[in-house]
Enzyme design. Structure first.
Site, PDB file in Angstrom:
ATOM      1  N   ALA A  55      -6.898   3.046   8.717  1.00 16.69           N
ATOM      2  CA  ALA A  55      -5.764   4.075   9.234  1.00 16.69           C
ATOM      3  C   ALA A  55      -5.616   3.917  10.711  1.00 16.69           C
ATOM      4  CB  ALA A  55      -6.306   5.634   8.840  1.00 16.69           C
ATOM      5  N   ASP A  70      -5.331   1.120   0.036  1.00 18.03           N
ATOM      6  CA  ASP A  70      -4.420   1.615   1.084  1.00 18.03           C
ATOM      7  C   ASP A  70      -4.706   3.236   1.088  1.00 18.03           C
ATOM      8  OD1 ASP A  70      -2.741  -0.576   1.166  1.00 18.03           O
ATOM      9  OD2 ASP A  70      -0.919   0.355   0.592  1.00 18.03           O
ATOM     10  N   PRO A 101       2.783  -1.191  -9.786  1.00 21.32           N
ATOM     11  CA  PRO A 101       3.633  -0.290 -10.648  1.00 21.32           C
ATOM     12  C   PRO A 101       5.099  -0.970 -10.695  1.00 21.32           C
ATOM     13  CG  PRO A 101       3.412   0.836  -8.839  1.00 21.32           C
ATOM     14  CD  PRO A 101       2.510  -0.531  -8.557  1.00 21.32           C
ATOM     15  N   GLU A 141      -0.450  -9.185   0.923  1.00 21.16           N
ATOM     16  CA  GLU A 141      -0.446  -9.009  -0.794  1.00 21.16           C
ATOM     17  C   GLU A 141       0.297 -10.368  -1.291  1.00 21.16           C
ATOM     18  OE1 GLU A 141       1.783  -5.338  -2.646  1.00 21.16           O
ATOM     19  OE2 GLU A 141       3.239  -6.876  -2.595  1.00 21.16           O
TER      20      GLU A 141
END
Ligand SMILES: CC(=O)N[C@H]1[C@@H](OP(=O)(O)OP(=O)(O)OC[C@H]2O[C@@H](n3ccc(=O)[nH]c3=O)[C@H](O)[C@@H]2O)O[C@H](CO)[C@H](O)[C@@H]1O
Ligand SMILES: [Mn+2]
Length: 349
Positions: free
Chosen positions: A117, A206, A229, A298
């Site tokens: 964060a 995440d 997704p 990613e």
């Protein structure tokens, strides 16, 4: 004494030695059958060999092999619960939550969980942690490692039994891409310095996310990835893999089976270490050539998974997006990306 004498002496001694060792061995076998502690040790020993063997099987694939893209949902609309290399795809209905939690509780496992964060992303911590405490490995040993450049903004959330949290203060970055891709390097270092001693499994998640339902021991495995997704029904040539051959994350149009989300990476500490270290190395090579892969770490994770298959896949139940309407095959949304105003939370476009 010449060689013959020695030989004779040995042959004369042999029957005595034989009788002695014979009785020792039969005594041990007898004890093995009667003493529960020895039997337990023998069983444990065999169990360790089997476990060691199963856990160390690497699912590597040579580059350039041609194979069909597997489907995630069949033509009949039914979910597919297994990959072509026989790794389970975890969907609601494929496991018994009570049973699987009991199995892993016997092993007294600790699950390290890294969450980043930085910059304005500390705003997501409260909902992330509060919803995790309701749903994430409830009743297990969980250790959150919160990486932030604003330690004072980490909220004070009441943690359940067996759960603990450590704040890791890190330097700020001025590009969001830098913050997300440096997660690999920081994960690699954390595993080296602490997790090898402090945990059995690790998940990197995440922070702009929320838990809506159970996430438990069914997600544990040697190497675990999640189906993104947005792409689980997309033909592979349309996956947003890195397509420039100059990048280390390059994947040709004819290869790749699934598109994995960068928001979830997990597994046994030693296996996740290999992923983090490899991706960090590949990111460094790209950086030296001033190339940044399409989707930062990613893209490198997807490259890793094409040639080093995960041993377990999480269905999109484990990574949804709040803006995306629920579909038929997804019976439960467990973990989802919250809707964020990119311009408001990121330091750069
Ligand atoms: C759903 C999903 O798979 N999301 C991936 C996707 O977009 P996302 O839009 O989900 O990326 P993102 O903005 O959430 O960044 C990924 C993570 O990096 C951290 N962060 C990022 C920016 C910042 O200013 N501060 C900060 O702390 C934070 O933990 C965040 O959750 O692509 C990213 C790489 O480009 C990551 O692979 C994400 O995991
Ligand atoms: Mn995100």
């Amino acid at each position: 004494m010449n060689r013959d004498d020695t030989f004779k002496k040995r042959t004369r001694l042999n029957p005595v030695i034989l009788v002695f060792f014979g009785s020792l061995v039969s005594g041990l076998i007898y004890l093995g059958y009667t003493s529960s502690s020895i039997r337990f040790k023998v069983q444990r020993f065999c169990f360790n060999i089997t476990k060691e063997h199963q856990e160390s099987v690497l699912l590597q694939l040579p580059q350039g092999l041609s194979f069909n893209q597997p489907s995630v949902v069949g033509p009949d609309g039914k979910i597919v619960p297994v990959t072509p290399w026989l790794a389970p795809i975890v969907w609601e209905g494929t496991f018994d939550p009570t049973l699987i939690d009991s199995v892993y509780k016997q092993q007294n496992v600790t699950i390290a969980t890294t969450v980043f964060a930085l910059g304005k992303y500390t705003v997501f911590l409260k909902e992330f942690l509060e919803s995790a405490e309701q749903n994430y490995f409830v009743g297990f040993h969980v250790h959150y490692y919160i990486f932030t450049d604003h330690p004072e903004e980490v909220p004070d959330v009441k943690l359940g039994e067996g759960h603990q949290l450590t704040v890791m203060t890190v330097d700020s970055s001025n590009r969001w891409q830098e913050m997300t891709l440096r997660r690999m390097e920081r994960l690699e270092k954390l595993i080296e310095s602490r997790l090898v001693k402090e945990a059995d499994y690790v998940f990197s998640l995440d922070v702009d996310t929320k838990f809506y339902a159970r996430w438990g021991a069914e997600t544990l495995g040697r190497l675990v990835g999640v189906l993104h997704p947005g792409y689980y029904q997309t033909p592979r040539e349309q996956f947003p893999y890195e397509r420039r051959p100059e990048s280390q994350a390059f994947i040709p149009y004819s290869e790749g089976d699934y598109y994995y989300g960068g928001a979830v990476l997990g597994g046994a500490v030693k296996d996740v270490y290999e992923v983090a270290k490899t991706c960090r190395e590949q990111l460094d090579i790209d950086a030296a050539k001033s190339i940044e892969a399409a989707w930062q770490e990613e893209s490198h994770l997807n490259k890793y998974f094409v040639y080093n298959k995960p041993s377990k896949l999480l269905s999109p139940e484990y990574l949804w997006q709040d803006f995306k309407p629920q579909t038929n095959e997804v019976k439960i949304i467990r973990f989802s990306q919250v809707i964020k105003n990119y311009a408001a939370v990121r330091p750069n476009p």
